[in-house]
Every structure is written in C-alpha cells, then in structure tokens.
Scaffold this motif. Structure first.
Motif, PDB file in Angstrom:
ATOM      1  N   ASN A 137       0.822  -1.213   0.000  1.00 26.77           N
ATOM      2  CA  ASN A 137       0.000   0.000   0.000  1.00 26.77           C
ATOM      3  C   ASN A 137       0.854   1.260   0.000  1.00 26.77           C
ATOM      4  O   ASN A 137       0.496   2.260  -0.626  1.00 26.77           O
ATOM      5  N   SER A 138       1.983   1.207   0.696  1.00 27.48           N
ATOM      6  CA  SER A 138       2.867   2.367   0.700  1.00 27.48           C
ATOM      7  C   SER A 138       3.474   2.612  -0.675  1.00 27.48           C
ATOM      8  O   SER A 138       3.620   3.756  -1.113  1.00 27.48           O
ATOM      9  N   ALA A 139       3.824   1.527  -1.365  1.00 26.40           N
ATOM     10  CA  ALA A 139       4.392   1.667  -2.711  1.00 26.40           C
ATOM     11  C   ALA A 139       3.369   2.240  -3.689  1.00 26.40           C
ATOM     12  O   ALA A 139       3.697   3.078  -4.535  1.00 26.40           O
ATOM     13  N   THR A 140       2.127   1.796  -3.572  1.00 29.34           N
ATOM     14  CA  THR A 140       1.090   2.312  -4.472  1.00 29.34           C
ATOM     15  C   THR A 140       0.608   3.703  -4.077  1.00 29.34           C
ATOM     16  O   THR A 140       0.023   4.414  -4.901  1.00 29.34           O
ATOM     17  N   GLY A 141       0.831   4.086  -2.822  1.00 25.07           N
ATOM     18  CA  GLY A 141       0.365   5.394  -2.363  1.00 25.07           C
ATOM     19  C   GLY A 141       1.387   6.498  -2.463  1.00 25.07           C
ATOM     20  O   GLY A 141       1.124   7.609  -1.990  1.00 25.07           O
ATOM     21  N   VAL A 142       2.553   6.232  -3.064  1.00 25.66           N
ATOM     22  CA  VAL A 142       3.573   7.277  -3.198  1.00 25.66           C
ATOM     23  C   VAL A 142       3.058   8.401  -4.096  1.00 25.66           C
ATOM     24  O   VAL A 142       3.252   9.595  -3.821  1.00 25.66           O
ATOM     25  N   LEU A 143       2.363   8.031  -5.181  1.00 28.93           N
ATOM     26  CA  LEU A 143       1.829   9.040  -6.085  1.00 28.93           C
ATOM     27  C   LEU A 143       0.768   9.889  -5.400  1.00 28.93           C
ATOM     28  O   LEU A 143       0.727  11.112  -5.595  1.00 28.93           O
ATOM     29  N   ASP A 144      -0.065   9.253  -4.581  1.00 29.17           N
ATOM     30  CA  ASP A 144      -1.090  10.022  -3.860  1.00 29.17           C
ATOM     31  C   ASP A 144      -0.463  10.989  -2.869  1.00 29.17           C
ATOM     32  O   ASP A 144      -0.919  12.137  -2.727  1.00 29.17           O
ATOM     33  N   VAL A 145       0.585  10.541  -2.182  1.00 35.96           N
ATOM     34  CA  VAL A 145       1.260  11.427  -1.236  1.00 35.96           C
ATOM     35  C   VAL A 145       1.904  12.607  -1.958  1.00 35.96           C
ATOM     36  O   VAL A 145       1.824  13.765  -1.509  1.00 35.96           O
ATOM     37  N   SER A 146       2.530  12.331  -3.097  1.00 37.18           N
ATOM     38  CA  SER A 146       3.151  13.415  -3.867  1.00 37.18           C
ATOM     39  C   SER A 146       2.104  14.411  -4.349  1.00 37.18           C
ATOM     40  O   SER A 146       2.311  15.634  -4.299  1.00 37.18           O
ATOM     41  N   THR A 147       0.956  13.900  -4.799  1.00 39.04           N
ATOM     42  CA  THR A 147      -0.120  14.793  -5.245  1.00 39.04           C
ATOM     43  C   THR A 147      -0.646  15.645  -4.092  1.00 39.04           C
ATOM     44  O   THR A 147      -0.918  16.842  -4.255  1.00 39.04           O
ATOM     45  N   THR A 148      -0.768  15.038  -2.922  1.00 41.28           N
ATOM     46  CA  THR A 148      -1.240  15.788  -1.752  1.00 41.28           C
ATOM     47  C   THR A 148      -0.264  16.875  -1.357  1.00 41.28           C
ATOM     48  O   THR A 148      -0.664  18.008  -1.029  1.00 41.28           O
ATOM     49  N   VAL A 149       1.029  16.565  -1.395  1.00 39.77           N
ATOM     50  CA  VAL A 149       2.042  17.566  -1.036  1.00 39.77           C
ATOM     51  C   VAL A 149       2.037  18.721  -2.029  1.00 39.77           C
ATOM     52  O   VAL A 149       2.080  19.904  -1.648  1.00 39.77           O
ATOM     53  N   LEU A 150       1.972  18.406  -3.312  1.00 46.25           N
ATOM     54  CA  LEU A 150       1.933  19.465  -4.322  1.00 46.25           C
ATOM     55  C   LEU A 150       0.672  20.311  -4.193  1.00 46.25           C
ATOM     56  O   LEU A 150       0.711  21.542  -4.346  1.00 46.25           O
ATOM     57  N   GLY A 151      -0.456  19.652  -3.916  1.00 41.87           N
ATOM     58  CA  GLY A 151      -1.692  20.404  -3.704  1.00 41.87           C
ATOM     59  C   GLY A 151      -1.620  21.313  -2.494  1.00 41.87           C
ATOM     60  O   GLY A 151      -2.118  22.449  -2.527  1.00 41.87           O
ATOM     61  N   GLY A 152      -0.984  20.835  -1.416  1.00 36.26           N
ATOM     62  CA  GLY A 152      -0.815  21.678  -0.238  1.00 36.26           C
ATOM     63  C   GLY A 152       0.068  22.878  -0.502  1.00 36.26           C
ATOM     64  O   GLY A 152      -0.214  24.000  -0.043  1.00 36.26           O
ATOM     65  N   LEU A 153       1.152  22.679  -1.262  1.00 39.05           N
ATOM     66  CA  LEU A 153       2.025  23.804  -1.606  1.00 39.05           C
ATOM     67  C   LEU A 153       1.307  24.822  -2.485  1.00 39.05           C
ATOM     68  O   LEU A 153       1.457  26.042  -2.294  1.00 39.05           O
TER      69      LEU A 153
END
Length: 404
Positions: A137-153
């Motif tokens: 799940n962590s491997a598949t969720g790397v893209l979601d985490v990156s999208t969340t970080v970019l959205g927060g910035l």
C-alpha cells in the motif's frame, strides 16, 4: 389551461436550474472560498505592522513584502531545524532498535514467564501478512502522497498571494467597497473593518501568550527528563499546539514523545501524561481566561464558537471562529441599547430579603416552631390593647380581642 400557467412552469424550471447551477458552482469553489477567508484573516493579522511601516514613509507594497518575507524566513528556518533534528533522531532510533527490542523481550520473559527471542520476533514481523500489505500500500500510495504535497504547496501559495493583495491594497479595497455604499453605511463598514483588525490582533496575541506558556512548561519537563533538543521541542509544542486547531495538540506532543523514547521508553509515557494533563489545564482554565481578556468575549462563547466553526468549516473554521465572533459581537454592540440594572439581590447574587428578614431565616423559624410561639405572644399582649381595655368591666377586653 390558463394562459399564465405555461409561463409560470417555465419560470419555475428556470429558477430550479439556476439554483442547481449555483449549488454546483458553490461546491466546486468551496476550496477557493476557504482560501480567501484564510487570506483575509491573515491580511488582518499583518495589517498593524504594515500600517506602522507605511506611516513611517515606506511604500505599502514594500512594507507588506517585508512583513511576509520575515514570516516566511522564520517559518522555513523553523521547519528546516526541526526536520534535521527529526531525521537525526530517527536514524538514532533505527540504530538502537535492537537494543530496545531486547529490553522489551527481557521484560516480557521476566514478567509473563515467556520464552521469546529477538530472532524469532524479527522473523515473525518480517514474514507477517500485515507488513507485506503495508509495504504494498505504501508503494502504491507514493503518487497520492506526492499529489497531496503538491496540492498543499499550491494552496499555501494561493493563500499567501491573496493575503498579500489584501494587505498591500487594503486602502484601495476599502475605497472600492465604500464607493458603492451611502455615506452612513461607509462609516459602518470602516468601523467594522477596524474592529476586525483589533480583534484578530488580540486573538493572535492570546495565541502567542498560550504558545509561550506551553513552550515554557514543556521545556521544564524536557530539561528535567534530560531529553535532547529541549528548546527546539518546546518551541515546536508551543507553536503547533496553538496555531494548528483540533489536531495540533496531538501532532505537537508526538515529536517530544518520539525523542524521549530514544532516551528511555518510560520517558515517552511521562511526556504523554504531561501533555494530556496540561491540555486539560489549558482548555478549561488558561485558554478561556486569556481569550476572554484579549478578544473581550465570554469563555463559554469562545468555546462554543470554536465548536461551531469546526462543524461548519473544519480546521479553518476553528481557527477563525473566535476573531469572527468577537468582531461581530463588538460591531453589533453599538446597536444594542442598554439600561442601568436595579440593585436587586436577585441580580447581584445575594440572598433574597422579604420584609427586612431573609427567607431562609423565616423558613427556619417556621420549621422550629419559634415563629408560632412569637405569634401567640403577640396575640396575648394585644388583648389589653383593644378598644375595651379601658372599660369598666372585662367585656371591652374581650371585644378588643375579637376585633384583633
């Protein structure tokens, strides 16, 4: 069919379509509206500093840029300092993890008479199903985490841009708003704007005081436990717990617990207990007192406004609820006519008095029977005071007693 019915049906359908279109647009733009609200209160918070610099001859745009640059430098420096500290502590924890595991296993074997070993525990953990699922799940969720970080910035950049424009063009914005209002309404709008600036500044002042008290209290605890990086951790706890609503307390207390765990696992337990106890002290004693003094609202109203703001807008509502309610209360207070209150015990909180005697005393006399004896004594003394008291015979006295 009446001639007006088709037109009425068409108008009703058009109004329903406009309502649906407006609802769809509102839900699509709710994120932007939330960012604008945050930016507006941030602009109100920096308005006093920008106004002072502008009064001394500096251009308002340059003054706003200087204030925001100082805020950004302080924020980035704080995050970098804590990030480097956290990275070093995590590396230390990974290196010392076998030692921690051995101590836990020895304690379990001595307490519960088990026969655990570090090799067996490590093999069971490495080959467990939940660990494999977590890694997948962590491997598949790397893209979601990156999208969340970019959205927060991107959201943070949007808020800073809007707040910069609100603060730099504050006079122009007020002039544009007042240009569409009659003179009487213009004075009310300007007064409301001034009240909002004062209340927002008072709210931030109260938050700063609570952050200072919280930081000092946690610093004393961390120094007593000999936890490293005590000053940085105290600043972290003070700022995060006060300026991140709802989850700020738990997020702030997690890092000191993590660092204390590297020194001694029991220290982490003591830090957790202290965080919970101090949070109760802050919620029920410190915060209501400071908030009521700085923003001039009742502690119960402040607490209720935070709950209502959280229910309406989440974390953002909890952050801006108190200055918004304080501004509304101060603005509406000018339109409420107040009168002098009579000096009555029911208003001042004293005991109720009747005929010069407290009600509790009268009740006590009635229960003990003293009141009845006194009344009988009054009646007996009143026999001789009747109209027949001066008569030749006793009939007059009897007549006087009957009249009483």
């Amino acid at each position: 069919m009446p001639g007006w019915l088709p037109r009425a049906m068409i108008m009703a359908l058009a109004l329903y379509g406009c309502f649906q279109l407006g609802s769809w647009a509102f839900y699509q733009l709710i994120g932007l509206l939330t960012n604008i609200v945050i930016a507006f209160f941030l602009a109100l918070a920096v308005e006093p500093a920008v106004g002072r610099m502008a009064d001394r001859g500096m251009r308002r745009g340059l003054a706003t840029f200087v204030v925001f640059l100082a805020v950004m430098i302080a924020g980035v420096g704080f995050v970098v300092l804590l990030g480097s500290m956290l990275a070093g502590q995590i590396a230390t924890m990974i290196e010392d993890f076998p030692k921690y595991l051995d101590s836990v296993i020895n304690w379990s074997n001595q307490t519960f008479h088990t026969e655990l070993s570090r090799v067996g525990v490590q093999d069971s953990l490495l080959h467990s199903d939940w660990l494999q699922k977590y890694v997948q799940n962590s491997a598949t969720g790397v893209l979601d985490v990156s999208t969340t970080v970019l959205g927060g910035l991107f959201r943070l950049l949007t808020i800073f841009l809007f707040s910069f424009y609100f603060a730099a063009d504050g006079p122009r914005l007020r002039r544009a708003l007042c240009s569409v209002l009659p003179p009487a309404r213009q004075a009310e709008v300007l007064r409301a704007w001034e009240i909002a600036v004062d209340k927002t500044g008072g709210y931030l002042y109260s938050r700063g005081l609570m952050a200072l008290v919280s930081g000092v209290a946690h610093y004393v605890l961390l120094v007593f436990l000999d936890v490293p990086y005590a000053p940085a951790l105290a600043v972290w706890v003070g700022l995060v717990s006060q300026f991140i609503p709802t989850i700020g307390t738990y997020l702030a207390g997690a890092l000191p617990m993590l660092i204390a765990f590297t020194v001694d696992p029991w220290y982490a337990v003591w830090v957790l207990v202290f965080v919970v106890v101090y949070q109760q002290f802050e919620n029920y004693m410190l915060q209501p007192k400071l908030t009521s003094r700085t923003v001039d609202i009742h502690p119960a109203v402040a607490f209720g406004s935070v709950i209502a703001g959280t229910a309406l807008m989440g974390a953002v509502g909890a952050l801006v609820a108190i200055p918004a309610v304080a501004t509304l209360q101060a603005f509406l207070g000018a339109y409420v006519k107040r009168y002098d209150v009579t000096d009555d015990p029911r208003v001042t909180g004293g005991r109720r008095w009747r005929r010069g005697e407290p009600v509790l005393s009268r009740f006590h006399r009635a229960v003990t029977g003293r009141g009845r004896a006194d009344d009988l004594g009054d009646d007996a003394s009143g026999v001789g005071e009747g109209p027949g008291a001066d008569g030749a015979d006793g009939g007059g006295g009897a007549t006087g007693e009957g009249r009483r």
